[in-house]
Every structure is written in structure tokens, then in C-alpha cells.
Design a protein around this motif. Structure first.
Motif, PDB file in Angstrom:
ATOM      1  N   SER A   1       0.841  -1.190   0.000  1.00  0.00           N
ATOM      2  CA  SER A   1       0.000   0.000   0.000  1.00  0.00           C
ATOM      3  C   SER A   1       0.880   1.245   0.000  1.00  0.00           C
ATOM      4  O   SER A   1       2.047   1.209   0.411  1.00  0.00           O
ATOM      5  N   LEU A   2       0.301   2.331  -0.473  1.00  0.00           N
ATOM      6  CA  LEU A   2       1.046   3.588  -0.467  1.00  0.00           C
ATOM      7  C   LEU A   2       1.444   3.976   0.947  1.00  0.00           C
ATOM      8  O   LEU A   2       2.540   4.519   1.166  1.00  0.00           O
ATOM      9  N   GLN A   3       0.595   3.682   1.902  1.00  0.00           N
ATOM     10  CA  GLN A   3       0.906   3.992   3.295  1.00  0.00           C
ATOM     11  C   GLN A   3       2.149   3.234   3.762  1.00  0.00           C
ATOM     12  O   GLN A   3       3.019   3.789   4.433  1.00  0.00           O
ATOM     13  N   ASP A   4       2.254   1.953   3.389  1.00  0.00           N
ATOM     14  CA  ASP A   4       3.437   1.173   3.755  1.00  0.00           C
ATOM     15  C   ASP A   4       4.681   1.685   3.029  1.00  0.00           C
ATOM     16  O   ASP A   4       5.785   1.685   3.593  1.00  0.00           O
ATOM     17  N   ALA A   5       4.513   2.098   1.773  1.00  0.00           N
ATOM     18  CA  ALA A   5       5.653   2.641   1.031  1.00  0.00           C
ATOM     19  C   ALA A   5       6.158   3.928   1.676  1.00  0.00           C
ATOM     20  O   ALA A   5       7.373   4.157   1.775  1.00  0.00           O
ATOM     21  N   LEU A   6       5.241   4.773   2.129  1.00  0.00           N
ATOM     22  CA  LEU A   6       5.654   6.004   2.809  1.00  0.00           C
ATOM     23  C   LEU A   6       6.331   5.695   4.142  1.00  0.00           C
ATOM     24  O   LEU A   6       7.284   6.379   4.538  1.00  0.00           O
TER      25      LEU A   6
ATOM     26  N   LEU B   1      15.601   4.630  -1.828  1.00  0.00           N
ATOM     27  CA  LEU B   1      14.817   5.823  -1.506  1.00  0.00           C
ATOM     28  C   LEU B   1      14.425   6.572  -2.778  1.00  0.00           C
ATOM     29  O   LEU B   1      13.293   7.077  -2.891  1.00  0.00           O
ATOM     30  N   ASP B   2      15.326   6.646  -3.742  1.00  0.00           N
ATOM     31  CA  ASP B   2      15.002   7.294  -5.016  1.00  0.00           C
ATOM     32  C   ASP B   2      13.892   6.542  -5.748  1.00  0.00           C
ATOM     33  O   ASP B   2      12.971   7.160  -6.302  1.00  0.00           O
ATOM     34  N   ARG B   3      13.982   5.225  -5.767  1.00  0.00           N
ATOM     35  CA  ARG B   3      12.945   4.443  -6.450  1.00  0.00           C
ATOM     36  C   ARG B   3      11.596   4.602  -5.761  1.00  0.00           C
ATOM     37  O   ARG B   3      10.560   4.743  -6.426  1.00  0.00           O
ATOM     38  N   LEU B   4      11.595   4.602  -4.439  1.00  0.00           N
ATOM     39  CA  LEU B   4      10.343   4.817  -3.717  1.00  0.00           C
ATOM     40  C   LEU B   4       9.776   6.203  -4.009  1.00  0.00           C
ATOM     41  O   LEU B   4       8.558   6.367  -4.160  1.00  0.00           O
ATOM     42  N   GLY B   5      10.652   7.197  -4.083  1.00  0.00           N
ATOM     43  CA  GLY B   5      10.184   8.548  -4.380  1.00  0.00           C
ATOM     44  C   GLY B   5       9.512   8.629  -5.741  1.00  0.00           C
ATOM     45  O   GLY B   5       8.476   9.290  -5.889  1.00  0.00           O
ATOM     46  N   ARG B   6      10.096   7.968  -6.740  1.00  0.00           N
ATOM     47  CA  ARG B   6       9.477   7.982  -8.071  1.00  0.00           C
ATOM     48  C   ARG B   6       8.150   7.227  -8.084  1.00  0.00           C
ATOM     49  O   ARG B   6       7.242   7.567  -8.851  1.00  0.00           O
ATOM     50  N   ILE B   7       8.020   6.217  -7.236  1.00  0.00           N
ATOM     51  CA  ILE B   7       6.791   5.422  -7.215  1.00  0.00           C
ATOM     52  C   ILE B   7       5.658   6.175  -6.525  1.00  0.00           C
ATOM     53  O   ILE B   7       4.519   6.193  -7.001  1.00  0.00           O
ATOM     54  N   VAL B   8       5.947   6.802  -5.388  1.00  0.00           N
ATOM     55  CA  VAL B   8       4.876   7.422  -4.598  1.00  0.00           C
ATOM     56  C   VAL B   8       4.543   8.833  -5.072  1.00  0.00           C
ATOM     57  O   VAL B   8       3.462   9.347  -4.748  1.00  0.00           O
ATOM     58  N   ALA B   9       5.431   9.463  -5.827  1.00  0.00           N
ATOM     59  CA  ALA B   9       5.206  10.866  -6.211  1.00  0.00           C
ATOM     60  C   ALA B   9       3.894  11.075  -6.968  1.00  0.00           C
ATOM     61  O   ALA B   9       3.142  12.008  -6.644  1.00  0.00           O
ATOM     62  N   PRO B  10       3.542  10.258  -7.986  1.00  0.00           N
ATOM     63  CA  PRO B  10       2.263  10.505  -8.682  1.00  0.00           C
ATOM     64  C   PRO B  10       1.053  10.397  -7.759  1.00  0.00           C
ATOM     65  O   PRO B  10       0.098  11.172  -7.887  1.00  0.00           O
ATOM     66  N   HIS B  11       1.080   9.459  -6.827  1.00  0.00           N
ATOM     67  CA  HIS B  11      -0.049   9.293  -5.914  1.00  0.00           C
ATOM     68  C   HIS B  11      -0.149  10.469  -4.939  1.00  0.00           C
ATOM     69  O   HIS B  11      -1.257  10.917  -4.614  1.00  0.00           O
ATOM     70  N   LEU B  12       0.988  10.959  -4.478  1.00  0.00           N
ATOM     71  CA  LEU B  12       0.956  12.116  -3.584  1.00  0.00           C
ATOM     72  C   LEU B  12       0.461  13.360  -4.313  1.00  0.00           C
ATOM     73  O   LEU B  12      -0.259  14.183  -3.730  1.00  0.00           O
ATOM     74  N   ARG B  13       0.840  13.497  -5.584  1.00  0.00           N
ATOM     75  CA  ARG B  13       0.321  14.633  -6.355  1.00  0.00           C
ATOM     76  C   ARG B  13      -1.188  14.514  -6.544  1.00  0.00           C
ATOM     77  O   ARG B  13      -1.909  15.521  -6.484  1.00  0.00           O
TER      78      ARG B  13
ATOM     79  N   ARG C   1       8.071   2.970   4.746  1.00  0.00           N
ATOM     80  CA  ARG C   1       9.404   2.490   4.380  1.00  0.00           C
ATOM     81  C   ARG C   1      10.313   3.659   4.011  1.00  0.00           C
ATOM     82  O   ARG C   1      11.503   3.680   4.368  1.00  0.00           O
ATOM     83  N   GLN C   2       9.763   4.632   3.323  1.00  0.00           N
ATOM     84  CA  GLN C   2      10.523   5.826   2.967  1.00  0.00           C
ATOM     85  C   GLN C   2      11.002   6.556   4.217  1.00  0.00           C
ATOM     86  O   GLN C   2      12.153   7.007   4.295  1.00  0.00           O
ATOM     87  N   ALA C   3      10.131   6.669   5.208  1.00  0.00           N
ATOM     88  CA  ALA C   3      10.512   7.325   6.460  1.00  0.00           C
ATOM     89  C   ALA C   3      11.602   6.538   7.184  1.00  0.00           C
ATOM     90  O   ALA C   3      12.524   7.123   7.773  1.00  0.00           O
ATOM     91  N   GLN C   4      11.531   5.207   7.144  1.00  0.00           N
ATOM     92  CA  GLN C   4      12.566   4.386   7.773  1.00  0.00           C
ATOM     93  C   GLN C   4      13.927   4.601   7.108  1.00  0.00           C
ATOM     94  O   GLN C   4      14.957   4.705   7.792  1.00  0.00           O
TER      95      GLN C   4
END
Length: 288
Positions: free
Chosen positions: A46-51, A227-239, A53-56
């Protein structure tokens, strides 16, 4: 119950429609964290889990930096441009070499020139991808001062380094042969000058490829890459979530303005008052 007009004064149809639209956008924004996204390590989360993981990962980087480690340091923007543009130099050298080998006439665009350019482009892309892969693999063997720990390099890493050295040596050899041939054709006789020029340019080509590998190795770590890969994945959903929240906030402002206008128009309605209310209602219908 209407919190502004009270139970005897319900929302108008326009306000009710705006409220439904606002609620729809807020509900859509609330559903975004539950959307499944691709996990860089495989599968879906889920996007929540990805975020989370990003925080970790960010917390891990911050902890290492507080301890004085530089293993996660990134290269500068200028060096990143060098990492992108320097492989083009290899491409130009390859094209120049292949054009001479194939005896292509560069004054016209013919089949031979196109073949030389295509082969040079193919080799350039392959060399750039290979260098990036070698640098990323060796990042696992980096110490806190961004130095390569040779004892930690595995067999695959050593084989990759050997192939990279052979590739750089071949590029240097091609430069030497091509430059020596150019000098021979210009002077009509081989000499020490041709050898010196050829060796100098060959060494320059080798150094450029070593520098490209150094930049790929120095740019962050395995943690920053994830972290870069996670950022590219979650960025469209956050927008998308930000757009829904912005639209909901805009509708909330329109609702406040509409309710304020309706409140001002309430009260005893004489003929002129009814005319004003009707005109205002038509205006809000057009705006809504």
C-alpha cells in the motif's frame, strides 16, 4: 442541521451540490494511502506502507550522518551532468573510429555513415548502462568515508571490474590506432609524434571511463537508491492526493461564500428583496 441557517433554513440545492463535490474529493484523498503501489524489492504494497518504508530509510540515513558517515553522500548536480554527458564522448570516439574503419564519407549521409552512427550509439548505451551497473554493485562495498573496501568485493564485482578495465583499454587502443593512422595520413610517415599523440589521447579516454565509474560508485548508496525508487513510485499518488485536497479546499471556500450570501439575503422579503434573491440565485447557478 445547517450549522449556519439552523433547522428551519436548509441548504440550498447549490450548496448541497458543492458539499457533495467537496465530500467526494475528500473521500478520494482519503483513499489514496490505501492504493497498492509497486515495491522496489518486488510485489505490491500500500502507499501507506511505502511512505512508512521511505521514512525508515530517511531515518537510517540521518542516523548514519549523525555518526559522521559519508556513505550516503550524493554527487553534486554538476557531477551528475558529467555522468550523463561523458558517455557521449565515448560515443563520438566510437563513431569516429567506425567511420574510419568503414571508410564512411561524413560529407554525405549514406548507408555506411548510418551504420557507423548506429553501432556507436548502441555501444554508447551499452557502456553507460554497464558502468552504472558496476558502480551500483560496488556501492555495497563502500565504507563510511566513501572508499572501496577491496576485501569486501565479491567475485562478481571483481569480474565486473576486470571487464570494465578491458573495455576502457579497448577504447584507448582504438583511439591510439585511429589517431596514429590520422597522423600517418597527414605526414606520410610514422614517427614519435604520432605515437605520443596516440598514447596521450588513449590515456585520456581511459581516464574518462575511470572517472565515469568513479561517479557512478560515489553517487549515494544502496539505501539512497531504494529511496530514489520509492520517491518515483509514490510521487504521482501524492500529487493526486494533493490535487483532491486542493479542490476540496477550494470548494469549501465557495461554500462559505455561498452560505454568507444566502444569510445576507434571508429575512422579510419585499418585492425588491425577492428580485435581489432571484438575481443572486441565477448568478450562483451560473458560477456553480
Amino acid at each position: 442541521m445547517n450549522p449556519i441557517t439552523g433547522p428551519s433554513r436548509p441548504w440550498s440545492p447549490i450548496v448541497a451540490r458543492l458539499q457533495r463535490r467537496r465530500a467526494a474529493h475528500e473521500a478520494a484523498a482519503a483513499r489514496v494511502p490505501l492504493r497498492p503501489v509497486r515495491d522496489p524489492r518486488g510485489g505490491l504494497v500500500s502507499l501507506q506502507d511505502a511512505l512508512a518504508r521511505q521514512a525508515q530509510l530517511r531515518a537510517r540515513i540521518d542516523a548514519d550522518e549523525r555518526d559522521g558517515s559519508h556513505v550516503h553522500d550524493r554527487i553534486s548536480p554538476g557531477q551528475r551532468w558529467q555522468l550523463r554527458l561523458l558517455p557521449l564522448l565515448d560515443g563520438l570516439i566510437l563513431f569516429w573510429f567506425l567511420a574510419g574503419v568503414l571508410n564512411a564519407d561524413l560529407r554525405t549521409v549514406d548507408t555506411t555513415a548510418v551504420v557507423a552512427a548506429s553501432l556507436a550509439l548502441l555501444c554508447t548505451v551499452a557502456v553507460a548502462a554497464w558502468t552504472a551497473a558496476v558502480g551500483e554493485h560496488l556501492q555495497r562495498c563502500k565504507d563510511r568515508d566513501r572508499n572501496l573496501v577491496w576485501g569486501a568485493v565479491d567475485g562478481i564485482g571483481r569480474a565486473m571490474l576486470a571487464l570494465t578495465a578491458a573495455m576502457a583499454g579497448l577504447l584507448g587502443a582504438m583511439m591510439y590506432v585511429r589517431m596514429s593512422d590520422e597522423v600517418y595520413q597527414a605526414t606520410g610517415a610514422p614517427g614519435a609524434g604520432a605515437t605520443i599523440i596516440g598514447l596521450t589521447l588513449a590515456a585520456a579516454v581511459v581516464l574518462v571511463n575511470v572517472y565515469i565509474l568513479h561517479l557512478a560508485f560515489s553517487d549515494g548508496s544502496t539505501v539512497t537508491r531504494e529511496l530514489d525508487r520509492l520517491g518515483r513510485i509514490v510521487a504521482p499518488h501524492l500529487r493526486r492526493r494533493a490535487r483532491h485536497l486542493a479542490l476540496a479546499e477550494r470548494l469549501r471556500g465557495r461554500i462559505r461564500l455561498r452560505l454568507a450570501a444566502e444569510e445576507q439575503l434571508r429575512g422579510p422579503l419585499d418585492g425588491g428583496r425577492r428580485h435581489q434573491l432571484a438575481a443572486t440565485g441565477e448568478t450562483w447557478k451560473a458560477a456553480g
